[in-house]
Design an enzyme around this catalytic site. Structure first.
Site, mmCIF file in Angstrom:
data_model
loop_
_atom_site.group_PDB
_atom_site.id
_atom_site.type_symbol
_atom_site.label_atom_id
_atom_site.label_comp_id
_atom_site.label_asym_id
_atom_site.label_seq_id
_atom_site.Cartn_x
_atom_site.Cartn_y
_atom_site.Cartn_z
ATOM 1 N N SER A 1 0.743 -0.751 -0.162
ATOM 2 C CA SER A 1 0.171 -0.141 -0.011
ATOM 3 C C SER A 1 1.060 1.007 -0.012
ATOM 4 C CB SER A 1 -0.993 -0.338 1.038
ATOM 5 O OG SER A 1 -2.292 -0.971 0.996
ATOM 6 N N SER B 1 -1.800 4.514 2.893
ATOM 7 C CA SER B 1 -2.327 4.751 1.973
ATOM 8 C C SER B 1 -2.858 6.743 2.426
ATOM 9 C CB SER B 1 -4.151 4.273 1.725
ATOM 10 O OG SER B 1 -3.207 2.838 1.083
ATOM 11 N N PHE C 1 -11.663 8.897 15.504
ATOM 12 C CA PHE C 1 -12.485 8.179 16.372
ATOM 13 C C PHE C 1 -12.171 6.874 16.785
ATOM 14 C CE2 PHE C 1 -14.217 10.891 12.237
ATOM 15 C CZ PHE C 1 -14.690 11.636 13.359
ATOM 16 N N GLU C 2 -10.660 6.553 16.746
ATOM 17 C CA GLU C 2 -10.182 5.247 17.550
ATOM 18 C C GLU C 2 -9.069 5.749 18.046
ATOM 19 O OE1 GLU C 2 -11.687 2.620 18.703
ATOM 20 O OE2 GLU C 2 -13.566 3.225 17.827
ATOM 21 N N GLU D 1 -10.319 6.735 1.323
ATOM 22 C CA GLU D 1 -9.784 5.223 1.771
ATOM 23 C C GLU D 1 -10.662 4.304 2.336
ATOM 24 O OE1 GLU D 1 -6.130 2.547 2.543
ATOM 25 O OE2 GLU D 1 -6.138 3.756 3.892
ATOM 26 N N HIS E 1 -6.546 -9.117 4.425
ATOM 27 C CA HIS E 1 -5.205 -9.950 6.015
ATOM 28 C C HIS E 1 -5.571 -10.996 6.670
ATOM 29 C CE1 HIS E 1 -2.377 -7.935 3.441
ATOM 30 N NE2 HIS E 1 -2.491 -6.786 3.434
ATOM 31 N N ASP F 1 -5.659 0.292 -4.664
ATOM 32 C CA ASP F 1 -4.015 0.287 -4.704
ATOM 33 C C ASP F 1 -3.017 -1.144 -4.779
ATOM 34 O OD1 ASP F 1 -4.952 -0.987 -2.473
ATOM 35 O OD2 ASP F 1 -3.320 -0.407 -1.527
#
Length: 551
Positions: free
Chosen positions: A111, A174, A288-289, A330, A339, A376
């Site tokens: 990526s 990305s 947000f995390e 993205e 993955h 990508d």
């Protein structure tokens, strides 16, 4: 949110346990008319030959052609249809091309190198971002003098507002391709860097996020890389594993806020909606995390914004600039699902990614906005087995394998789903529909890998017709720069869009509700039932395209 997805999937699994064939499709006239309708649309297609006021690129991380097709089937089945005939939002884009994804030193890319290609217009080496191929992975001193500029940087230089929205951490490879220059893509924060590159003057990605360029909208995960070590997380204040990680003691969020008038920082969905609708807000950061955002099926719809929410909020803020905007969005968790070897996670993420594309298509005019959707790279993901029409995308092939056992339509070439017991395990229909089920893989690896296949490019808007044929991946960035009349194409010779002076009026914000509803479209058809066992880019660009100005 997970419960809603599970109920939907259980519903269409029961509904589609039998293959169905629409009777009208048995008539050749059906297909003749369908082709004639498409032909009429194609004959009327006219390229939009003006410049683009706005530029949007949607990046489905790991969204190869097989993933696009499987997503189309899943979307259709969630809507009560058979599946493959249901169009995605990106399917409505009139122009398409294929992108060659290899990097300078790898036949199968990652990526980081690909982001440099489609965002900066230059191919580079594996695991490096925003630098030319003269830079070397993990060698800090090769960074300097080899930096390359992104289209987003050039858009900002031209006076446009710019932003990134991501379903991973905003320091991920990305989105980082829009602003960073690094020889190691996992230097997310200074705690992730060895002592030597810090001594040599290399900066972590989070630091570069706020210092390399002036970004109006930053939305995604990655809170922990922005705050001093030990700083409690606002969402998980008692979790010591989610505290800030910065060893330099800097509060990068506060530094960013202090630079800009009209800036706001948020960390939950409600605040995001409120601030994005405030006309005085021209800079918005939402994290947000602590690291990556949650998978769509695990998302709390009251606390965590979806990618569609982020896209809509970003467009509200960016559209306040009369000179236009550049936006990178993205769907990064598609890649993570693959993955993990868990197709359920990857494909449900891709469905949400497509809904974000649909939202942007409603908010941004095709007449003045070039929108590109691409990937990508792809993955060793496939689906086959001669499954019957209407079979759940997560279902079983109609015939057993040579070992007498059933197998899922979806399989991975390698991944954690490999079982090395010497005997392939049996798999049931119920198991194959479990959201955590890892599809069987041919080769055992800890993390399923990318592949070197070409990926699709979908485009609409001004100069979208330039995306055609088979192109090098870096060509995408050059088309965007040319369409926007940005460096090195400021003498593009394109007329401004006809409605350039039209004030942007986004559609009514759909994120103002605090509950999530799913609209189901059912297509009524007469069916028969079958029994089922279950490179044209510039050869050389001007020097200004390639090199970052030294400071």
């Amino acid at each position: 949110m997970q419960g809603a997805w599970v109920l939907l999937l259980l519903g269409f699994r029961l509904q589609l346990s039998l293959s169905v064939i629409p009777v009208e499709e048995e008539n050749p006239a059906f297909w003749t008319q369908k082709a004639a309708d498409a032909l009429n649309v194609a004959k009327k297609l006219q390229p939009i030959q003006t410049s683009a006021k706005n530029l949007i690129i949607f990046l489905g991380d790991g969204m190869g052609v097989a993933t696009v097709t499987a997503t189309r089937i899943l979307k259709g089945q969630l809507e009560g249809n058979l599946g493959p005939e249901t169009p995605l939002a990106m399917d409505h884009f009139p122009y398409m091309a294929l992108s060659k994804t290899y990097s300078v030193d790898r036949q199968v890319p990652d990526s980081a190198s690909t982001a440099t290609a489609y965002l900066c217009g230059v191919k580079t080496n594996y695991k490096t971002i925003g630098v030319s191929a003269a830079a070397r992975f993990d060698q800090c001193n090769t960074t300097f003098g080899n930096e390359v500029l992104s289209v987003m940087y050039r858009a900002k230089k031209a006076g446009k507002s710019v932003g990134v929205g991501d379903h991973t951490r905003v320091q991920h490879a990305s989105p980082a391709g829009t602003y960073v220059h690094t020889v190691t893509s996992n230097w997310y924060g200074d705690a992730d860097m060895p002592a030597l590159p810090l001594q040599e003057g290399c900066k972590d990605i989070a630091t570069q996020l706020i210092s390399n360029m002036d970004i109006n909208v930053i939305l995604g995960g990655g809170r922990k890389y922005m705050f001093p070590a030990g700083t409690p997380d606002p969402e998980y204040p008692n979790d010591v594993n989610e505290t800030g990680t910065r060893l330099d003691g800097k509060n990068l969020v506060q530094e960013w806020l202090s630079k800009h008038q009209g800036s706001q920082y948020v960390w939950n969905r409600q605040e995001l909606i409120q601030k994005s609708l405030d006309p005085s807000v021209t800079y918005l950061m939402g994290l947000f995390e602590p690291v990556d955002t949650k998978f769509e099926i695990q998302r709390d719809p009251l606390m965590d914004p979806s990618l569609k929410d982020m896209t809509e909020a970003a467009l509200h803020v960016l559209s306040r600039n009369p000179k236009g905007f550049y936006l990178f969005v993205e769907g990064g968790r598609i890649d993570r699902g693959h993955h993990l070897g868990t197709a359920y996670l990857a494909l449900t993420e891709a469905v949400m990614f497509d809904s974000a594309i649909e939202r942007a298509s409603l908010q941004a005019s095709e007449q003045d906005t070039l929108t590109i959707v691409t990937a990508d790279h792809s993955h060793v993901f496939s689906f086959g087995g001669y499954t019957l029409r209407g079979t759940s995308i997560f279902g079983l092939a109609p015939l057993n394998a040579l070992d007498g056992k059933p197998y899922t339509s979806i399989l991975y070439g390698n991944g954690p789903g490999y079982v090395g017991t010497g005997e392939r395990p049996n798999v049931t229909d119920a198991e194959s529909h479990d959201p955590s089920y890892q599809q069987q893989a041919a080769v055992p690896v800890k993390s399923e890998t990318t592949v070197g296949k070409d990926v699709a490019i979908f485009a609409r808007g001004p100069q979208a017709h330039l995306l055609h044929g088979v192109q090098e991946q870096n060509y995408i960035a050059h088309v965007m720069a040319f369409a926007g009349c940005l460096e090195p194409y400021t003498d593009c010779g394109l007329a401004p869009p006809a409605d350039e002076n039209r004030p942007t009026t986004p559609v009514q914000n759909s994120t103002t509700t605090t509950t999530t509803t799913t609209t189901t479209t059912t297509t009524t058809t007469t069916t028969r039932v079958q029994n089922s066992a279950s490179s044209l880019g510039p050869a050389t660009a001007p020097l200004a395209w390639h090199y970052w100005p030294r400071r």
